[in-house]
Design a protein around this motif. Sequence first.
Motif, PDB file in Angstrom:
ATOM      1  N   GLU A 231       0.822  -1.211   0.000  1.00 17.77           N
ATOM      2  CA  GLU A 231       0.000   0.000   0.000  1.00 17.77           C
ATOM      3  C   GLU A 231       0.860   1.265   0.000  1.00 17.77           C
ATOM      4  O   GLU A 231       0.349   2.375  -0.026  1.00 17.77           O
ATOM      5  N   SER A 232       2.169   1.102   0.045  1.00 17.97           N
ATOM      6  CA  SER A 232       3.096   2.228   0.021  1.00 17.97           C
ATOM      7  C   SER A 232       4.355   1.788  -0.700  1.00 17.97           C
ATOM      8  O   SER A 232       4.472   0.640  -1.136  1.00 17.97           O
ATOM      9  N   LYS A 233       5.314   2.698  -0.824  1.00 18.82           N
ATOM     10  CA  LYS A 233       6.608   2.330  -1.381  1.00 18.82           C
ATOM     11  C   LYS A 233       7.350   1.440  -0.386  1.00 18.82           C
ATOM     12  O   LYS A 233       7.131   1.539   0.823  1.00 18.82           O
TER      13      LYS A 233
ATOM     14  N   THR B  85       9.183   3.539   2.093  1.00 18.28           N
ATOM     15  CA  THR B  85       8.315   4.074   3.143  1.00 18.28           C
ATOM     16  C   THR B  85       8.156   3.045   4.252  1.00 18.28           C
ATOM     17  O   THR B  85       8.221   3.381   5.447  1.00 18.28           O
ATOM     18  N   TRP B  86       7.979   1.800   3.893  1.00 17.74           N
ATOM     19  CA  TRP B  86       7.847   0.706   4.858  1.00 17.74           C
ATOM     20  C   TRP B  86       9.124   0.546   5.671  1.00 17.74           C
ATOM     21  O   TRP B  86       9.080   0.474   6.906  1.00 17.74           O
TER      22      TRP B  86
ATOM     23  N   GLN C 231       2.810  12.842   2.248  1.00 16.06           N
ATOM     24  CA  GLN C 231       1.939  11.669   2.368  1.00 16.06           C
ATOM     25  C   GLN C 231       2.744  10.434   2.770  1.00 16.06           C
ATOM     26  O   GLN C 231       2.336   9.659   3.638  1.00 16.06           O
ATOM     27  N   ASP C 232       3.920  10.254   2.156  1.00 19.56           N
ATOM     28  CA  ASP C 232       4.777   9.120   2.496  1.00 19.56           C
ATOM     29  C   ASP C 232       5.361   9.266   3.895  1.00 19.56           C
ATOM     30  O   ASP C 232       5.467   8.292   4.647  1.00 19.56           O
TER      31      ASP C 232
ATOM     32  N   LYS D 129       2.995   8.217   6.568  1.00 23.32           N
ATOM     33  CA  LYS D 129       2.920   6.762   6.738  1.00 23.32           C
ATOM     34  C   LYS D 129       4.107   6.246   7.543  1.00 23.32           C
ATOM     35  O   LYS D 129       3.965   5.360   8.383  1.00 23.32           O
TER      36      LYS D 129
END
Length: 223
Positions: free
Chosen positions: A109-111, A114-115, A190-191, A194
């Motif tokens: 759901e993200s890059k 980002t995780w 936004q990233d 997260k």
Amino acid sequence: MRLNFFVSRKNTVTKPSSKAQEKVLTMGRLVGNRASQIPDRKQADMDEYVLLQRIVEGDASAFEVFYKHYYPRLFRFILRTTRQAELVEELIQETLLFVWEKPERFNYESKISTWVFGIAYHKALKAMAKTARRSQEMDMDELDEIIGDPMGNLAETTEIQDWLDCALDQLSVGQRAVIELTFQHGLAYQDIAKILGCPENTVKTRMFHARKKLHAFAEAQEN
């Protein structure tokens, strides 16, 4: 760039726990002596999603490439965020070991970056809580120009770096993370939201206060 972080740190204040030592040994077995090698262009350009899928399948060589790619990025991010050099290597180790042990936790759901940064950030917060160190609060303006130019005169660059270190020492952990992820890693709010686990408006608020206070710091240095 030193990629082999399995050498013991002489300056560490506290003796690593047996659990921490076990993690070091685990990472050592995964990456081994090849950790000091620079990945070739073919490895460096390999799609992160392909690498992660191979890691899910238990491919240690894919993890090695992933590790080499993220080590320098995590090193800078964690050091800038925590301002505690003694925590950096262990937090990199814990972050990347999490990727190796639980790659299926990535939900697409993200890059991937980002995780990974999110894992590092939350582990950093826990580590800092354990050391019972509280960060201070402060900020600046036009930080992108100061952080970004690695090509300038060495003496001038060193002076700027020293100034920047003093400025960042005044920031809270959350504000330093926002500054670092925005200007150094080029991530969108936004990233960043997260990664930090907060609303996007909170990221904007932290950036606003960071710029305002760092600008005050800059003006104080000039007077």
